[in-house]
Design a protein around this motif. Structure first.
Motif, PDB file in Angstrom:
ATOM      1  N   SER A 188      40.361  42.917  53.195  1.00  0.00           N
ATOM      2  CA  SER A 188      41.208  42.203  54.155  1.00  0.00           C
ATOM      3  C   SER A 188      42.259  41.390  53.407  1.00  0.00           C
ATOM      4  O   SER A 188      41.955  40.742  52.401  1.00  0.00           O
ATOM      5  CB  SER A 188      40.355  41.275  55.012  1.00  0.00           C
ATOM      6  N   HIS A 189      43.499  41.417  53.879  1.00  0.00           N
ATOM      7  CA  HIS A 189      44.535  40.616  53.232  1.00  0.00           C
ATOM      8  C   HIS A 189      44.200  39.122  53.257  1.00  0.00           C
ATOM      9  O   HIS A 189      44.632  38.372  52.377  1.00  0.00           O
ATOM     10  CB  HIS A 189      45.881  40.854  53.921  1.00  0.00           C
ATOM     11  N   ARG A 190      43.434  38.690  54.230  1.00  0.00           N
ATOM     12  CA  ARG A 190      43.048  37.283  54.306  1.00  0.00           C
ATOM     13  C   ARG A 190      42.159  36.898  53.125  1.00  0.00           C
ATOM     14  O   ARG A 190      42.097  35.730  52.741  1.00  0.00           O
ATOM     15  CB  ARG A 190      42.329  37.002  55.629  1.00  0.00           C
ATOM     16  N   VAL A 191      41.485  37.895  52.565  1.00  0.00           N
ATOM     17  CA  VAL A 191      40.665  37.680  51.376  1.00  0.00           C
ATOM     18  C   VAL A 191      41.446  38.053  50.117  1.00  0.00           C
ATOM     19  O   VAL A 191      41.450  37.313  49.129  1.00  0.00           O
ATOM     20  CB  VAL A 191      39.364  38.513  51.464  1.00  0.00           C
ATOM     21  N   TRP A 192      42.119  39.172  50.174  1.00  0.00           N
ATOM     22  CA  TRP A 192      42.841  39.699  49.012  1.00  0.00           C
ATOM     23  C   TRP A 192      43.835  38.683  48.450  1.00  0.00           C
ATOM     24  O   TRP A 192      43.942  38.504  47.242  1.00  0.00           O
ATOM     25  CB  TRP A 192      43.567  40.971  49.413  1.00  0.00           C
TER      26      TRP A 192
END
Length: 338
Positions: free
Chosen positions: A245-249
């Protein structure tokens, strides 16, 4: 002057500390999969987790959650959960993400992909690059490809050599309209259900058969739930994508992003190797193992396979418009030039 020298030395020391060690990371990152080890899918996910832990010196800890338990077993809802950040990471089937990303149906167009070279030409070429660009644009970072394998047909009723043999047979399929259309074209009665529901349905006889890679057949002991006939037809392939997820990446440092990406690439190569073991021209041991269970394994001739190709041509044409004619053309060219 000594004071200034000490301060300068301290600042240089701080600057020299890798930003990776300064990052405030989660104690655990959840990785969604459909099946665990010893299935090739689960093995690939476990290898990714292992490599990231080793290469980050234990700073990045990931844990697999099989059975798509992070979305209550609803496989086709996984992409949305990853995009929203409800799931940190995943090793996911293009089939399960296709309801949200129609272009991923490219791999499930009936009989587009005739062999492993064709599959590699798609995932490793312009088609794979375009799919990754689409995934990235939707808030998920794709890292690498792995493989669930070619999906073969099994059933409890009879040997299947033509669409007529499937007439009226109830076949479990994944929750994708394309699969429903394909088996309807063959004259079967498709029943969409999750993998978690499939085995009980086969056990009770609520459905007659199913389609899946043959590695699943042996590991899940499908012969014990009445699956006495296997037809190898390679009608669709099932690539897997490692994703974050971009929110994690975006929370990872560039150095750690590279660690995670390269670990996914290496784990994907390993996953492809185990997914193909026993199913290649040089090694047909898995077919022999299945036959040793008292199962009839039928390899279609080119003429027999063509009957299924012809029966599903209308489905292919319909879904070409949904996937996108330009992408389908790109895929057909990649297959032809493999």
């Amino acid at each position: 002057m000594k004071l200034y020298a000490l301060l300068a030395s301290a600042l240089i020391g701080v600057a020299s500390i890798s930003p990776s060690f300064a990052a405030d990371y989660k104690s655990e990152y959840k990785v969604s999969t459909v099946v665990p080890a010893p299935f090739p899918w689960g093995l690939a996910a476990d290898k990714w987790i292992e490599l990231v832990r080793e290469r980050s010196d234990g700073r990045i800890n990931m844990k697999a959650y099989p059975g798509t338990q992070l979305v209550a077993g609803e496989q086709t809802k996984e992409f949305t959960a990853v995009r929203k950040g409800a799931i940190d990471m995943s090793v996911s089937s293009t089939i399960n993400w296709s309801p949200q990303i129609p272009e991923m149906n490219i791999f499930a167009l009936p009989f587009l992909i005739p062999d492993y070279k064709a599959m590699d030409a798609l995932t490793g070429g312009p088609v794979g690059e375009e799919i990754f660009e689409i995934v990235r644009s939707k808030g998920v970072e794709p890292l690498a490809w792995a493989e669930n394998g070619f999906r073969e047909l099994t059933n409890s009723k009879r040997e299947v050599r033509s669409p007529a043999d499937l007439e009226g047979m109830k076949i479990r399929v994944v929750g994708s309209p394309l699969f429903n259309d394909t088996f309807t074209a063959f004259g079967a009665n498709p029943a969409q259900m999750s993998w978690a529901d499939a085995k009980p349905a086969l056990t009770t006889g609520a459905v007659d058969g199913q389609e899946n890679p043959l590695t699943i057949f042996t590991i899940a002991k499908m012969h014990l739930v009445g699956q006495k006939y296997v037809t190898t037809w390679g009608y669709v392939a099932d690539p897997l994508i490692f994703a974050v997820s971009h929110r994690v990446w975006n929370d990872f440092t560039p150095e750690d992003q590279e660690i995670i990406r390269q670990a996914a690439i290496d784990a994907g190569a390993y996953g492809i190797e185990v997914a193909r073991k026993g199913l290649t021209e040089g090694d047909d041991s898995l077919y022999k193992e299945i036959e040793g269970l008292g199962v009839t394994v039928t390899h279609l001739t080119d003429e027999e396979r063509q009957k299924f190709v012809d029966a599903s041509r209308g489905v292919y044409e319909k879904w070409t418009e949904i996937v996108g004619p330009d992408l389908v053309k790109k895929a057909e060219e990649s297959v032809a030039n493999r």
